[in-house]
Scaffold this motif. Structure first.
Motif, PDB file in Angstrom:
ATOM      1  N   LYS A 150       0.840  -1.200   0.000  1.00  0.00           N
ATOM      2  CA  LYS A 150       0.000   0.000   0.000  1.00  0.00           C
ATOM      3  C   LYS A 150       0.876   1.253   0.000  1.00  0.00           C
ATOM      4  N   VAL A 151       0.694   2.095  -1.017  1.00  0.00           N
ATOM      5  CA  VAL A 151       1.465   3.329  -1.133  1.00  0.00           C
ATOM      6  C   VAL A 151       0.765   4.477  -0.417  1.00  0.00           C
ATOM      7  N   GLY A 152      -0.547   4.571  -0.585  1.00  0.00           N
ATOM      8  CA  GLY A 152      -1.322   5.644   0.031  1.00  0.00           C
ATOM      9  C   GLY A 152      -2.571   5.934  -0.778  1.00  0.00           C
ATOM     10  N   MET A 153      -3.245   7.051  -0.450  1.00  0.00           N
ATOM     11  CA  MET A 153      -4.470   7.424  -1.146  1.00  0.00           C
ATOM     12  C   MET A 153      -4.292   8.753  -1.873  1.00  0.00           C
ATOM     13  N   THR A 154      -5.043   8.897  -2.956  1.00  0.00           N
ATOM     14  CA  THR A 154      -5.047  10.143  -3.711  1.00  0.00           C
ATOM     15  C   THR A 154      -6.378  10.248  -4.446  1.00  0.00           C
ATOM     16  N   GLN A 155      -6.474  11.215  -5.363  1.00  0.00           N
ATOM     17  CA  GLN A 155      -7.685  11.408  -6.148  1.00  0.00           C
ATOM     18  C   GLN A 155      -7.316  11.534  -7.621  1.00  0.00           C
ATOM     19  N   ILE A 156      -8.144  10.938  -8.467  1.00  0.00           N
ATOM     20  CA  ILE A 156      -7.946  11.079  -9.905  1.00  0.00           C
ATOM     21  C   ILE A 156      -9.296  11.343 -10.559  1.00  0.00           C
ATOM     22  N   PHE A 157      -9.263  11.884 -11.775  1.00  0.00           N
ATOM     23  CA  PHE A 157     -10.483  12.136 -12.532  1.00  0.00           C
ATOM     24  C   PHE A 157     -10.714  10.984 -13.505  1.00  0.00           C
ATOM     25  N   ASP A 158     -11.973  10.525 -13.590  1.00  0.00           N
ATOM     26  CA  ASP A 158     -12.293   9.485 -14.558  1.00  0.00           C
ATOM     27  C   ASP A 158     -12.636  10.106 -15.903  1.00  0.00           C
ATOM     28  N   GLU A 159     -13.109   9.291 -16.856  1.00  0.00           N
ATOM     29  CA  GLU A 159     -13.403   9.772 -18.203  1.00  0.00           C
ATOM     30  C   GLU A 159     -14.535  10.797 -18.228  1.00  0.00           C
ATOM     31  N   LYS A 160     -15.428  10.736 -17.247  1.00  0.00           N
ATOM     32  CA  LYS A 160     -16.552  11.660 -17.194  1.00  0.00           C
ATOM     33  C   LYS A 160     -16.220  12.932 -16.421  1.00  0.00           C
ATOM     34  N   GLY A 161     -14.996  13.030 -15.934  1.00  0.00           N
ATOM     35  CA  GLY A 161     -14.592  14.209 -15.177  1.00  0.00           C
ATOM     36  C   GLY A 161     -14.956  14.160 -13.711  1.00  0.00           C
ATOM     37  N   THR A 162     -15.360  12.971 -13.226  1.00  0.00           N
ATOM     38  CA  THR A 162     -15.733  12.815 -11.823  1.00  0.00           C
ATOM     39  C   THR A 162     -14.486  12.525 -10.984  1.00  0.00           C
ATOM     40  N   LEU A 163     -14.381  13.208  -9.851  1.00  0.00           N
ATOM     41  CA  LEU A 163     -13.247  13.019  -8.964  1.00  0.00           C
ATOM     42  C   LEU A 163     -13.427  11.718  -8.183  1.00  0.00           C
ATOM     43  N   VAL A 164     -12.468  10.821  -8.296  1.00  0.00           N
ATOM     44  CA  VAL A 164     -12.580   9.493  -7.687  1.00  0.00           C
ATOM     45  C   VAL A 164     -11.477   9.305  -6.656  1.00  0.00           C
ATOM     46  N   PRO A 165     -11.832   8.977  -5.403  1.00  0.00           N
ATOM     47  CA  PRO A 165     -10.792   8.670  -4.404  1.00  0.00           C
ATOM     48  C   PRO A 165     -10.258   7.265  -4.651  1.00  0.00           C
ATOM     49  N   VAL A 166      -8.942   7.121  -4.698  1.00  0.00           N
ATOM     50  CA  VAL A 166      -8.338   5.822  -4.997  1.00  0.00           C
ATOM     51  C   VAL A 166      -7.210   5.517  -4.016  1.00  0.00           C
ATOM     52  N   THR A 167      -6.980   4.224  -3.823  1.00  0.00           N
ATOM     53  CA  THR A 167      -5.822   3.746  -3.080  1.00  0.00           C
ATOM     54  C   THR A 167      -4.779   3.277  -4.085  1.00  0.00           C
ATOM     55  N   VAL A 168      -3.553   3.768  -3.948  1.00  0.00           N
ATOM     56  CA  VAL A 168      -2.478   3.408  -4.865  1.00  0.00           C
ATOM     57  C   VAL A 168      -1.714   2.218  -4.287  1.00  0.00           C
ATOM     58  N   LEU A 169      -1.525   1.178  -5.101  1.00  0.00           N
ATOM     59  CA  LEU A 169      -0.847  -0.040  -4.682  1.00  0.00           C
ATOM     60  C   LEU A 169       0.340  -0.326  -5.585  1.00  0.00           C
ATOM     61  N   GLN A 170       1.458  -0.697  -4.975  1.00  0.00           N
ATOM     62  CA  GLN A 170       2.607  -1.179  -5.739  1.00  0.00           C
ATOM     63  C   GLN A 170       2.445  -2.689  -5.838  1.00  0.00           C
ATOM     64  N   ALA A 171       1.929  -3.150  -6.970  1.00  0.00           N
ATOM     65  CA  ALA A 171       1.574  -4.553  -7.141  1.00  0.00           C
ATOM     66  C   ALA A 171       2.712  -5.343  -7.759  1.00  0.00           C
ATOM     67  N   LYS A 175       0.397   2.704   5.458  1.00  0.00           N
ATOM     68  CA  LYS A 175       1.257   2.820   4.278  1.00  0.00           C
ATOM     69  C   LYS A 175       2.420   1.843   4.416  1.00  0.00           C
ATOM     70  N   GLY A 176       2.717   1.158   3.334  1.00  0.00           N
ATOM     71  CA  GLY A 176       3.764   0.159   3.361  1.00  0.00           C
ATOM     72  C   GLY A 176       3.269  -1.229   3.771  1.00  0.00           C
ATOM     73  N   GLY A 177       1.992  -1.347   4.128  1.00  0.00           N
ATOM     74  CA  GLY A 177       1.436  -2.635   4.512  1.00  0.00           C
ATOM     75  C   GLY A 177       1.233  -3.553   3.318  1.00  0.00           C
ATOM     76  N   ILE A 178       1.216  -4.851   3.573  1.00  0.00           N
ATOM     77  CA  ILE A 178       1.031  -5.847   2.530  1.00  0.00           C
ATOM     78  C   ILE A 178      -0.469  -6.065   2.287  1.00  0.00           C
ATOM     79  N   VAL A 179      -0.840  -6.046   1.005  1.00  0.00           N
ATOM     80  CA  VAL A 179      -2.241  -6.220   0.616  1.00  0.00           C
ATOM     81  C   VAL A 179      -2.333  -7.384  -0.368  1.00  0.00           C
ATOM     82  N   VAL A 180      -3.324  -8.241  -0.168  1.00  0.00           N
ATOM     83  CA  VAL A 180      -3.576  -9.356  -1.078  1.00  0.00           C
ATOM     84  C   VAL A 180      -4.709  -8.936  -2.018  1.00  0.00           C
ATOM     85  N   ILE A 181      -4.431  -8.923  -3.316  1.00  0.00           N
ATOM     86  CA  ILE A 181      -5.415  -8.554  -4.325  1.00  0.00           C
ATOM     87  C   ILE A 181      -5.801  -9.809  -5.107  1.00  0.00           C
TER      88      ILE A 181
END
Length: 225
Positions: free
Chosen positions: A9-30, A213-219
């Motif tokens: 787990k890297v952390g959380m941020t926000q990105i815009f989707d194709e419709k311009g909607t702000l989406v909260p996301v968790t960033v993972l180093q997979a 942050k830095g925790g192990i996540v199983v996807i």
């Protein structure tokens, strides 16, 4: 083909989707993960794939001038682990996880698993160890209501009566109350993969995922999609 991967787990941020909607996301180093063992029904009684994640140093035993043995890397790979990894043709790994797949025979030893096994729009389940919050009271831990805050009250945030008087004269096992909060395995179901960066090995997943942050996540593929 069923798929799964270990991530950090890297952390959380926000990105815009194709419709311009702000989406909260968790960033993972997979990944990258490697297949360390393939279990089959014929040999092991069930079908599964074992993968390793994050390189781990070997346990090095040295001798000082007096002849006493000392271990340079106490938490390194043991001889038994080294034999297991050598059989698969991979270096020692710090984290090892087994996934029960019906199609385990489709994987090969030392096969590398990267973030690009997932695609945008996939539904996944995320499992991680939640943040530990120590010993907490019933109000913070379970959301119970407090008592009167006026003068004379003896129960502001203290737990009130939880049992009966003469019968059964005890509190039943499992009754919610104060105790250890957090630091337990939590699985969040049906999360959407919003973005995949195959080059950097990054997954952006909609919503929050347990753990620091830095925790192990199983996807893994969502079981209820």
């Amino acid at each position: 083909m069923k798929k799964a991967i270990l991530a950090t787990k890297v952390g959380m941020t926000q990105i815009f989707d194709e419709k311009g909607t702000l989406v909260p996301v968790t960033v993972l180093q997979a990944g990258p993960c490697v297949v360390t063992q393939v279990k089959t029904v014929e040999n092991d009684g069930y079908s599964a794939v074992q993968v390793g994640f994050v390189d781990k140093k070997e346990k090095i035993v040295t001798k000082d001038n007096s002849g006493k043995k000392s271990i340079a890397h106490r938490n390194g790979v043991t001889k038994a682990e080294k034999g297991h990894f050598d059989k698969a043709g991979v270096s020692g790994k710090r984290y090892v996880k087994e996934f029960r797949f019906d199609n385990a025979e489709e994987y090969a030893l030392a096969q590398e698993i990267k973030a690009d096994i997932f695609a945008e729009g996939d539904h996944i389940d995320a499992t991680a160890i939640s943040k530990g919050k120590g010993f907490q009271g019933a109000i913070k831990r379970h959301g119970q209501s407090r008592g009167p805050m006026t003068h004379g009250s003896k129960f502001h945030r203290h737990a009130g009566s939880m049992g009966s008087s003469t019968d059964p004269s005890r509190i039943f096992k499992g009754k919610i109350g104060a105790g250890q909060m957090g630091n337990e395995q939590v699985t969040v179901l049906n999360l959407d993969v919003v973005k995949v960066d195959a080059e950097l090995g990054i997954l952006a997943v909609r919503g929050a995922i347990p753990g620091p942050k830095g925790g192990i996540v199983v996807i893994a593929d969502a079981v209820k999609a």
